[in-house]
Write a protein that holds these residues in place. Structure first.
Motif, PDB file in Angstrom:
ATOM      1  N   LYS A  42      -8.149   6.170   2.821  1.00 20.42           N
ATOM      2  CA  LYS A  42      -7.081   5.659   3.674  1.00 20.42           C
ATOM      3  C   LYS A  42      -7.633   5.035   4.952  1.00 20.42           C
ATOM      4  O   LYS A  42      -6.913   4.321   5.653  1.00 20.42           O
ATOM      5  CB  LYS A  42      -6.129   6.797   4.065  1.00 20.42           C
ATOM      6  CG  LYS A  42      -5.326   7.364   2.929  1.00 20.42           C
ATOM      7  CD  LYS A  42      -4.171   8.223   3.438  1.00 20.42           C
ATOM      8  CE  LYS A  42      -4.672   9.418   4.227  1.00 20.42           C
ATOM      9  NZ  LYS A  42      -3.551  10.300   4.652  1.00 20.42           N
ATOM     10  N   MET A  85       0.410   4.161  -2.697  1.00 18.40           N
ATOM     11  CA  MET A  85      -0.042   5.482  -2.283  1.00 18.40           C
ATOM     12  C   MET A  85       0.933   6.572  -2.737  1.00 18.40           C
ATOM     13  O   MET A  85       0.520   7.653  -3.169  1.00 18.40           O
ATOM     14  CB  MET A  85      -0.190   5.534  -0.754  1.00 18.40           C
ATOM     15  CG  MET A  85      -1.489   4.961  -0.236  1.00 18.40           C
ATOM     16  SD  MET A  85      -2.932   5.859  -0.847  1.00 18.40           S
ATOM     17  CE  MET A  85      -2.643   7.484  -0.173  1.00 18.40           C
ATOM     18  N   TRP A 133       0.820  -1.213   0.000  1.00 20.19           N
ATOM     19  CA  TRP A 133       0.000   0.000   0.000  1.00 20.19           C
ATOM     20  C   TRP A 133       0.857   1.268   0.000  1.00 20.19           C
ATOM     21  O   TRP A 133       0.511   2.252  -0.648  1.00 20.19           O
ATOM     22  CB  TRP A 133      -0.915  -0.033   1.223  1.00 20.19           C
ATOM     23  CG  TRP A 133      -1.896   1.085   1.311  1.00 20.19           C
ATOM     24  CD1 TRP A 133      -3.036   1.252   0.581  1.00 20.19           C
ATOM     25  CD2 TRP A 133      -1.844   2.202   2.214  1.00 20.19           C
ATOM     26  NE1 TRP A 133      -3.700   2.387   0.967  1.00 20.19           N
ATOM     27  CE2 TRP A 133      -2.991   2.999   1.971  1.00 20.19           C
ATOM     28  CE3 TRP A 133      -0.951   2.601   3.205  1.00 20.19           C
ATOM     29  CZ2 TRP A 133      -3.252   4.157   2.682  1.00 20.19           C
ATOM     30  CZ3 TRP A 133      -1.223   3.761   3.912  1.00 20.19           C
ATOM     31  CH2 TRP A 133      -2.353   4.524   3.643  1.00 20.19           C
TER      32      TRP A 133
END
Length: 694
Positions: free
Chosen positions: A664, A425, A421
């Motif tokens: 998120k 991101m 992740w």
């Protein structure tokens, strides 16, 4: 000789009756002929002063035999009861008693052998194998941006390629970990490393997506099997005082593997010229060179392992006393010579071996065909492996196994989910910043112009292009909307994320371009010519953010160094349980601060903090898993739990990646909750730092 034995036996039983001259028993012992009553210091006048080395003459009085001696002689004379006629529970009870005695004796032997050159040599050999595991996790992530262009991968194909390595690791951990408890640590580790090296090497040369996927699957299967074997193997050469610390030092090689992969990707992949082509069909680009280089740690470990011995603890477990003794003597002599004490003698002469319960039935060479014999051998081995798997769920180990399974799973779900992740991101933040810099051109009219330069990050709306030439150029992130192209000429054009929407294209020639049909969306194509279109997918020009992605992985791997050092120094002082619980709870706190990570630098900082805090839990999990299970189940249990860990990694990758660019909140809350739950449950596990290795 037979006469002497008969007379000796006669003497034994004669003196048991207590009716010989000069000895009158009055101590109340039962005189049924079973065991004698005697006094420890009683001796006959006839044998007083007799040398033990003197010949024993027939009929000579040998004194009052000790009851233990009588029992031993009766046991030897009595016909032994075959194991197949004994109750299995009795055999298992006898084996458990033998194993407990062996565990304490083996601990004393390892302490006598000392910790020195032999252990450090094995440390580096097994460290290379663990380094290969760390490399394998990063390889696909680094090559994916280039491989998707080289092999024309769709989004679903990219996702499958990212998960297939974990799937192979999951299967390999369970299968090869179980085999290591039956075939041996060294043999199974060589098999797993050979599988990984062969298929990793082969995957760098194959061209098709399907074959490449298959090679990475089998490569993952091999390296997945090495992890449980490495820790079981090394732990069996360590004493209780050294085990926690040195297993934690061994974990550092996983970090070194990540650093090695990041550095090699950074230095090799961007150099697209580092390769060769054979015709128009076979291309060996720089990312394939990177895959080839990443197989080197595995090959080095495989070569060095040939000079290392099998685990003596495993050999004792299967009844091979002499081989185990020779290896332990080798360990002792190697360490003593390194310490400058070659005169030190290995004082152990006999080592307890457990009762062998499971006998391997081999078909005679004259029975059946060769494949029938191999079939029986394979099915018998896998049945024994399956029995070991079930044993880990018996009443004695069920609760520990279930709690460890939950801790391993929650740790893997959070860790592997977040390490995927974080780069996604960062890439998303970069794309947002990139899109914010887009240049928009409205209603431009271009006549008789030659474009021979790169167009990047542009949107052209309602434009008119007449008699223009686009030659030897590149389009990157360019969109033409509601535009007119009339009598234009495109030659040797390469495009990336470039589309024509609602455009009208009239009498235009496309020669040697990659402007395929799917790049024209709702367009009117009138009297156009497409000649010698580029085949396959073209490698994208070098991305500006390649450096940052490699740097993120490099820093993430390097950030675990402080955690590795702290866990190694404190593992035997504060214990495994506090290490796991404390590390997971601190990692959960780090996850909450990700809510404040709204920039690339902030995300990189929190990633480093999270990785550094969580590594102590991984190290302690490896140590406690090794110590909680007996030798003949150790690699099997580790393999099951590590396989479950890889299943958690697959779920974590899939779930967390799906929320990139959406929210998120879900990834952060999911990771934090899993870490808190796993950390609190870990505090209920038994502490193992004071126990010997069973």
């Amino acid at each position: 000789q037979g006469g002497r034995e008969a007379n000796q036996v006669s003497d034994d039983y004669r003196y048991q009756d207590g009716n010989y001259e000069g000895y009158a028993p009055n101590d109340g012992y039962y005189r049924g002929g079973d065991e004698p009553a005697h006094e420890e210091d009683a001796q006959s006048d006839v044998t007083e002063g007799h040398d033990e080395d003197d010949e024993v003459y027939e009929g000579e009085y040998q004194g009052i035999p000790h009851p233990d001696d009588i029992k031993e002689k009766q046991k030897k004379r009595a016909p032994a009861v075959a194991d197949e006629y004994r109750d299995r529970a009795d055999l298992m009870a006898e084996r458990m008693e033998d194993e407990e005695q062996l565990a304490h004796q083996y601990e004393n032997i390892i302490e006598e052998c000392g910790h020195g050159r032999f252990q450090w040599t094995l440390f580096f050999v097994l460290g290379l194998a663990l380094m290969a595991d760390g490399v394998e996790v990063f390889v696909v992530g680094f090559v994916l941006p280039s491989a998707e262009k080289d092999m024309c991968l769709s989004s679903s194909n990219k996702g499958m390629l990212g998960l297939i390595v974990y799937l192979g690791m999951m299967v390999g951990a369970v299968m090869l970990g179980g085999l290591a408890d039956k075939l041996g640590r060294k043999k199974c580790l060589i098999i797993s490393l050979a599988i990984n090296a062969a298929f990793a090497f082969l995957s760098s040369f194959v061209q098709g997506y399907g074959f490449f996927l298959f090679c990475r699957l089998i490569s993952g299967l091999g390296i997945g099997g090495s992890l449980p074997i490495v820790f079981a193997y090394f732990s069996e050469f360590l004493s209780r005082e050294k085990r926690g610390e040195h297993l934690s030092w061994l974990c550092m090689f996983w970090m070194i593997g990540g650093i090695f992969a990041s550095a090699m990707a950074w230095s090799i992949i961007p150099h697209y010229g580092w390769g060769f082509s054979m015709g128009t069909k076979y291309h060996f680009h720089s990312w394939r060179v990177f895959v080839l280089v990443c197989s080197l740690p595995c090959i080095a470990s495989l070569a060095a392992l040939k000079f290392m011995p099998e685990s003596p603890r495993f050999l004792l477990e299967i009844g091979k006393h002499d081989e185990a003794w020779m290896i332990l003597k080798q360990v002792h002599d190697t360490n003593m010579r390194a310490k400058g004490e070659p005169e030190r003698v290995f004082t152990v002469s006999y080592i307890k071996t457990p009762k062998q319960v499971d006998e391997f039935i081999e078909i005679q060479s004259s029975t059946g065909t060769w494949y029938q014999r191999w079939l029986v051998r394979i099915t018998t081995t896998f049945k024994q492996v399956w029995d070991n798997v079930l044993y880990c769920l018996t009443a004695q180990y069920r609760m520990n196994t279930l709690m460890l399974a939950v801790v391993w799973f929650t740790m893997a779900l959070s860790y592997y989910g977040l390490i995927v992740w974080f780069p996604d991101m960062i890439r998303y933040l970069q794309e947002e910043a990139y899109e914010s810099r887009v240049k928009i051109f409205d209603e431009e009219e271009v006549l008789h112009f030659t474009f021979n330069f790169t167009l990047e990050n542009q949107i052209h709306r309602n434009g008119e292009y007449r008699n223009d030439k686009f030659i030897g150029m590149k389009f990157k992130e360019v969109r033409f909307e509601d535009s007119l192209f009339e009598e234009c000429y495109f030659e040797d054009v390469t495009s990336s994320e470039t589309f024509f929407e609602n455009c009208t294209i009239i009498s235009t020639v496309f020669h040697n371009t990659d402007l395929y049909e799917h790049k024209f969306i709702n367009c009117r194509l009138i009297n156009n010519t497409f000649m010698n279109q580029k085949e396959g997918c073209q490698l994208d020009f070098e991305e500006d953010n390649d450096f940052l992605i490699y740097l993120v992985s490099f820093l993430g791997s390097l950030s675990v160094l402080p955690g590795n050092i702290i866990s190694a120094l404190l593992m035997d002082k504060i214990g495994r349980i506090k290490m796991i619980g404390g590390s997971m709870l601190i990692s959960a706190v780090c996850c909450f601060f990700l809510f404040f990570g709204n920039s690339e630098s902030a995300m990189i900082g929190w990633q480093c903090l999270f990785c550094g805090a969580s590594i102590a839990a991984w190290n302690a999990l490896d140590v406690i898993t090794v110590e909680l299970y007996p030798t003949d189940k150790r690699a099997t249990a580790f393999g099951i739990l590590n396989g479950l860990c890889k299943f958690g990694a697959i779920l974590g990758n899939s779930i967390f990646a799906s929320f990139v660019g959406i929210t998120k909140v879900v990834p952060i809350l999911l990771a934090s909750s899993a870490l808190v739950g796993g950390g609190l449950l870990a505090l209920r596990l038994p502490e193992t730092r004071e126990q010997v290795l069973m």
